[in-house]
Design a protein around this motif. Structure first.
Motif, mmCIF file in Angstrom:
data_model
loop_
_atom_site.group_PDB
_atom_site.id
_atom_site.type_symbol
_atom_site.label_atom_id
_atom_site.label_comp_id
_atom_site.label_asym_id
_atom_site.label_seq_id
_atom_site.Cartn_x
_atom_site.Cartn_y
_atom_site.Cartn_z
ATOM 1 N N GLY A 500 0.801 -1.209 0.000
ATOM 2 C CA GLY A 500 0.000 0.000 0.000
ATOM 3 C C GLY A 500 0.836 1.262 0.000
ATOM 4 O O GLY A 500 2.049 1.251 0.249
ATOM 5 N N ALA A 501 0.152 2.386 -0.246
ATOM 6 C CA ALA A 501 0.839 3.676 -0.283
ATOM 7 C C ALA A 501 1.321 4.093 1.093
ATOM 8 O O ALA A 501 2.196 4.959 1.214
ATOM 9 N N ASP A 502 0.741 3.494 2.157
ATOM 10 C CA ASP A 502 1.202 3.843 3.499
ATOM 11 C C ASP A 502 2.522 3.178 3.846
ATOM 12 O O ASP A 502 3.139 3.480 4.867
ATOM 13 N N THR A 503 2.976 2.249 2.984
ATOM 14 C CA THR A 503 4.255 1.574 3.205
ATOM 15 C C THR A 503 5.300 2.011 2.188
ATOM 16 O O THR A 503 6.446 2.294 2.534
ATOM 17 N N LEU A 504 4.923 2.043 0.919
ATOM 18 C CA LEU A 504 5.848 2.420 -0.155
ATOM 19 C C LEU A 504 5.260 3.565 -0.947
ATOM 20 O O LEU A 504 4.050 3.611 -1.212
ATOM 21 N N ALA A 505 6.109 4.450 -1.379
ATOM 22 C CA ALA A 505 5.701 5.522 -2.288
ATOM 23 C C ALA A 505 6.871 5.835 -3.202
ATOM 24 O O ALA A 505 8.035 5.760 -2.795
ATOM 25 N N ILE A 506 6.567 6.151 -4.474
ATOM 26 C CA ILE A 506 7.602 6.500 -5.442
ATOM 27 C C ILE A 506 7.268 7.872 -5.991
ATOM 28 O O ILE A 506 6.155 8.120 -6.480
ATOM 29 N N GLN A 507 8.219 8.762 -5.892
ATOM 30 C CA GLN A 507 8.056 10.110 -6.420
ATOM 31 C C GLN A 507 9.237 10.403 -7.327
ATOM 32 O O GLN A 507 10.375 10.490 -6.876
ATOM 33 N N GLY A 508 8.965 10.487 -8.648
ATOM 34 C CA GLY A 508 10.055 10.659 -9.588
ATOM 35 C C GLY A 508 10.950 9.431 -9.579
ATOM 36 O O GLY A 508 10.502 8.321 -9.824
ATOM 37 N N THR A 509 12.227 9.645 -9.260
ATOM 38 C CA THR A 509 13.160 8.519 -9.162
ATOM 39 C C THR A 509 13.453 8.140 -7.713
ATOM 40 O O THR A 509 14.335 7.320 -7.455
ATOM 41 N N ASP A 510 12.719 8.736 -6.765
ATOM 42 C CA ASP A 510 12.952 8.463 -5.349
ATOM 43 C C ASP A 510 11.955 7.435 -4.840
ATOM 44 O O ASP A 510 10.735 7.549 -5.059
ATOM 45 N N LEU A 511 12.468 6.437 -4.127
ATOM 46 C CA LEU A 511 11.650 5.430 -3.468
ATOM 47 C C LEU A 511 11.605 5.761 -1.980
ATOM 48 O O LEU A 511 12.637 5.957 -1.347
ATOM 49 N N TYR A 512 10.381 5.836 -1.418
ATOM 50 C CA TYR A 512 10.196 6.118 -0.001
ATOM 51 C C TYR A 512 9.606 4.881 0.666
ATOM 52 O O TYR A 512 8.595 4.344 0.207
ATOM 53 N N VAL A 513 10.230 4.433 1.758
ATOM 54 C CA VAL A 513 9.734 3.318 2.551
ATOM 55 C C VAL A 513 9.357 3.851 3.919
ATOM 56 O O VAL A 513 10.197 4.427 4.624
ATOM 57 N N ASN A 514 8.088 3.715 4.298
ATOM 58 C CA ASN A 514 7.647 4.104 5.633
ATOM 59 C C ASN A 514 8.029 2.987 6.598
ATOM 60 O O ASN A 514 7.389 1.943 6.645
ATOM 61 N N MET A 515 9.108 3.228 7.341
ATOM 62 C CA MET A 515 9.667 2.156 8.165
ATOM 63 C C MET A 515 8.763 1.788 9.329
ATOM 64 O O MET A 515 8.834 0.680 9.848
ATOM 65 N N LYS A 516 7.882 2.702 9.733
ATOM 66 C CA LYS A 516 6.966 2.368 10.821
ATOM 67 C C LYS A 516 5.958 1.316 10.399
ATOM 68 O O LYS A 516 5.472 0.541 11.219
ATOM 69 N N ASN A 517 5.610 1.319 9.109
ATOM 70 C CA ASN A 517 4.624 0.362 8.604
ATOM 71 C C ASN A 517 5.263 -0.857 7.954
ATOM 72 O O ASN A 517 4.566 -1.823 7.641
ATOM 73 N N ALA A 518 6.569 -0.809 7.718
ATOM 74 C CA ALA A 518 7.231 -1.869 6.955
ATOM 75 C C ALA A 518 7.715 -3.025 7.814
ATOM 76 O O ALA A 518 8.190 -4.036 7.275
ATOM 77 N N GLY A 519 7.625 -2.905 9.136
ATOM 78 C CA GLY A 519 8.096 -3.988 9.997
ATOM 79 C C GLY A 519 9.587 -4.216 9.837
ATOM 80 O O GLY A 519 10.390 -3.285 9.893
ATOM 81 N N LYS A 520 9.946 -5.480 9.614
ATOM 82 C CA LYS A 520 11.356 -5.814 9.414
ATOM 83 C C LYS A 520 11.759 -5.738 7.941
ATOM 84 O O LYS A 520 12.867 -6.106 7.582
ATOM 85 N N GLY A 521 10.838 -5.285 7.100
ATOM 86 C CA GLY A 521 11.141 -5.185 5.674
ATOM 87 C C GLY A 521 10.421 -6.249 4.877
ATOM 88 O O GLY A 521 9.458 -6.867 5.336
ATOM 89 N N GLY A 522 10.859 -6.466 3.663
ATOM 90 C CA GLY A 522 10.237 -7.441 2.765
ATOM 91 C C GLY A 522 10.732 -7.216 1.354
ATOM 92 O O GLY A 522 11.782 -6.599 1.133
ATOM 93 N N SER A 523 9.989 -7.730 0.388
ATOM 94 C CA SER A 523 10.394 -7.579 -1.012
ATOM 95 C C SER A 523 9.189 -7.211 -1.862
ATOM 96 O O SER A 523 8.044 -7.504 -1.501
ATOM 97 N N PHE A 524 9.457 -6.560 -2.974
ATOM 98 C CA PHE A 524 8.406 -6.217 -3.921
ATOM 99 C C PHE A 524 9.027 -6.106 -5.310
ATOM 100 O O PHE A 524 10.258 -6.069 -5.472
ATOM 101 N N THR A 525 8.173 -6.093 -6.324
ATOM 102 C CA THR A 525 8.628 -5.982 -7.710
ATOM 103 C C THR A 525 8.580 -4.526 -8.146
ATOM 104 O O THR A 525 7.534 -3.871 -8.042
ATOM 105 N N LEU A 526 9.704 -4.023 -8.606
ATOM 106 C CA LEU A 526 9.796 -2.657 -9.110
ATOM 107 C C LEU A 526 9.744 -2.688 -10.628
ATOM 108 O O LEU A 526 10.453 -3.469 -11.265
ATOM 109 N N VAL A 527 8.888 -1.842 -11.214
ATOM 110 C CA VAL A 527 8.712 -1.780 -12.665
ATOM 111 C C VAL A 527 9.145 -0.411 -13.162
ATOM 112 O O VAL A 527 8.730 0.618 -12.606
#
Length: 690
Positions: A500-527
């Motif tokens: 969800g947007a509350d965990t990951l957000a992409i603005q331009g070429t910047d990737l933002y990870v909301n660490m409060k919602n991400a727990g210990k992390g994880g993986s996702f597919t970037l396109v």
């Protein structure tokens, strides 16, 4: 003498029986000649092939094919085939192999009759084992076929494998193994298995035949009646055989007992003209007159005739171009049907002056095309005037197809084509010579654009989680490149719906990870998608780690002091990245959605509009994926951005992913071009004194 009613009854009986025989034969021809279409343009062996007939002779065939149409059909096919150069064989089966007739060259009528007689004499009343028969046919083609010719199997059955005497299941398992072996052999050797399911009584199961044909790139035709066979023939014959069956006459012999049928042979391209005459009266006789007025003697006619129970083929080899006459002599009132099928040795050559696999956007390519007859180039300019060559260029990306006549240039045709879009194309030429259609080789072109390329897969991003950490930011521009576009022009997105947007957000070429919602992390597919729609994917692994409790306390204290000083400094300066207020009003087709929302600008690029403007109504926009961003140099405007893009009243009809909001100007933003739903947003900057 027949009564009028009796004549009508006999005519209907004749038409039904003849249609059945010819229909089944035409279905076989359609299936078989499918293997030559791709080779006909550049192969002087057009209309030559290796073929094995695999015929079901189980007990049920006596009921579903009571009139033995399959024998007449095979005879008709062999009669239409060229006199020299084809290799044919047969497998007749029930639950065993009844007949194995190895491949041999069909040179003249005696060889064809020998194969036909062998097939007709194979008798059985057993069950059905399709796998064993098809496996044998593939082995025959691989081991005994002419390796310079394409190969095919024609499978005729009235159902599926049926072994009721197999009480252990061993025979069925062996049949299934044989079927898979046959499919593998066919695939590895380019053998297409074409099948006809004779479902005359509606109980046949076509699935097994269709599965074999689909797996080998062949065609499966389910035949329920003679009329169905004719429909199949009309659909496919012109495309596959590069010609049409030309209907010359379907009438009765008039008073006087003579019916004259005229037909024309083109100036080139015809190796053989096959005249098919269908009648139930065996006493009917025929005579031909060629374009020079030469009439054939009875002995000459007999040498050209191929007779079966319900039809006669008159095979004219190397026919002279021009107008011919066929004279049919018989009993007045007898029904007669006359068709013509060409065997052609005509091919079409298409030659681009550049390699289409490596041309660039906007590049011109000269296409040259010419006809070959009997392996020799047609060098008569008048032939190209009478039979123009057409060039088709299909844009596989957009689906658009363009067709143009190629201008005659002496003894060939040339046309310049400009490929001015990033797309994949297919290019092919064709020419219609009377009732024959000849196709050139098909060329593939991929113009210019290539997808982005990621330098790492996976991309690993790590960060420390502290009580004061919020977003982990990563610049993606260093991980990707594109041959045609700048990295800043690429659109980045995630392919995981559960992120969800509350965990990951992409603005331009910047990737933002909301660490409060991400727990210990994880993986996702970037396109990453370029401006022409080509995309690439990579996996991103986010690893978040916590410091030890004591260290957390120490760092927390230090961070607290630092943050406190920063906050005091920021407050004293009174400056924010977005220096002002934003007012949002939602609307839809029913009017305003809720009350206007006004909020202060916030720090950073990741200002998600949905956090500040929860309009609690349908405005047609995903505000959780919509962002506000200040300009680095001026406070007189800010940007509204989204990865999907929106329409505005500033640029009607244009979807923009980045919309400029000038100070004190209300802008209407909508996900639809008609702007029936959306928001009205106004940016009100602080008074900075300048």
């Amino acid at each position: 003498m027949k009564t009028a009613g009796g004549e009508i009854s006999e005519m209907k009986k004749f038409q039904k029986f003849t249609a059945g025989c010819l229909g089944l034969a035409f279905a076989i021809i359609v299936l078989l000649t499918g293997t030559v279409c791709a080779n006909a343009a550049n192969d002087t062996g057009a209309n030559r092939m290796n073929v094995v007939f695999v015929l079901d002779q189980s007990g049920s065939m006596g009921r579903t094919d009571a009139q033995a149409l399959r024998y007449e059909a095979v005879d008709l096919f062999m009669g239409l085939s060229a006199e020299q150069g084809n290799y044919m064989g047969a497998v007749v089966f029930d639950d065993t192999i009844i007949l194995q007739q190895d491949l041999q060259e069909m040179s003249g009528q005696s060889a064809k009759k020998g194969l036909s007689d062998s097939i007709r004499q194979a008798d059985s009343n057993g069950d059905t084992d399709i796998g064993k028969a098809v496996e044998l046919a593939t082995e025959m083609l691989v081991n005994n076929g002419n390796q310079s010719l394409p190969s095919a199997i024609i499978l005729l059955s009235d159902g599926n494998t049926d072994l009721p005497k197999d009480t252990t299941g061993d025979a069925l398992r062996a049949s299934e193994t044989s079927r898979q072996n046959a499919i593998n052999t066919a695939r590895n050797n380019g053998i297409k298995v074409h099948s006809v399911c004779l479902n005359a009584n509606g109980t046949a199961k076509v699935e097994e035949l269709r599965d074999i044909s689909d797996a080998t790139g062949g065609t499966c035709v389910e035949v329920k009646s003679a009329e169905d066979l004719k429909t199949v023939f009309n659909q496919f014959y012109n495309i596959i055989f590069s010609t049409d069956t030309v209907g010359l006459a379907d009438t009765v012999i008039p008073e006087g007992g003579e019916l004259k049928v005229a037909f024309e042979v083109p100036m080139f391209g015809v190796e053989e003209a096959n005249i098919i005459i269908s009648t139930l009266n065996p006493e009917t006789s025929y005579n031909l007159t060629n374009p020079d007025g030469h009439g054939y003697t009875q002995s000459e006619m007999e040498a050209m005739e191929i007779k079966a129970e319900t039809f006669t083929i008159i095979k004219i080899q190397a026919p002279a171009a021009g107008d011919w006459d066929l004279l049919v002599r018989g009993v007045a009132g007898d029904q007669v049907k006359v068709d013509m099928v060409y065997n052609t040795d005509l091919s079409l050559v298409l030659e681009p002056d550049k390699d289409l696999s490596s041309i660039g956007n906007g590049e011109d390519v000269q296409m040259t095309a010419y006809l070959m007859n009997q392996g020799v180039k047609v060098d008569k300019p008048e032939a190209y005037q009478e039979y123009p060559i057409m060039l088709t260029v299909k844009n596989l990306t957009s689906g658009a197809e363009e067709e143009n006549e190629m201008p005659v240039n002496g003894t060939e045709c040339t046309l310049t084509v400009t490929f001015d879009e990033y797309a994949d194309y297919k290019v092919q030429a064709y020419c219609k010579v009377d009732d024959m259609t000849v196709m050139s080789e098909e060329f593939d072109a991929s113009i210019g654009n290539t997808p982005p390329v990621f330098s790492e897969n996976p991309i690993e991003i790590s960060g420390w989680v502290t009580p004061f950490s919020n977003h982990l930011t990563e610049d993606l521009s260093g991980y990707v490149s594109d041959a045609e576009d700048d990295v800043s022009e690429l659109l980045f997105s995630t392919a995981n719906e559960n992120v969800g947007a509350d965990t990951l957000a992409i603005q331009g070429t910047d990737l933002y990870v909301n660490m409060k919602n991400a727990g210990k992390g994880g993986s996702f597919t970037l396109v990453a998608t370029d401006t022409n729609g080509a995309s690439a994917e990579t996996e991103v692994i986010v690893k978040l780690r916590s410091v030890l409790p004591i260290l957390i306390g120490i760092i927390a204290f230090i961070v607290f002091v630092i943050v406190l000083l920063i906050i005091l400094k920021v407050r004293s300066n009174g400056k924010k990245v977005i220096r002002g207020q934003i007012q949002v009003i939602g609307f839809n087709e029913y009017g305003t959605v809720g009350a206007a929302v006004t909020f202060d600008g916030a720090r950073g690029k990741n200002m998600i509009l949905g956090r500040y403007a929860d309009l609690r109504g349908d405005v047609g926009m995903n505000l959780a994926q919509t962002f506000l961003e200040a300009d680095k140099k001026s406070m007189n405007y800010i940007y509204l951005t989204s990865k999907t893009g929106y329409y505005t009243d500033l640029n009607p009809g244009v979807r923009l992913k980045r919309i400029r909001l000038d100070a004190d100007m209300e802008v209407t933003v909508s996900a639809d071009a008609e702007q029936e739903k959306g928001i009205r947003i106004t940016y009100i900057p602080e008074d900075m004194g300048y």
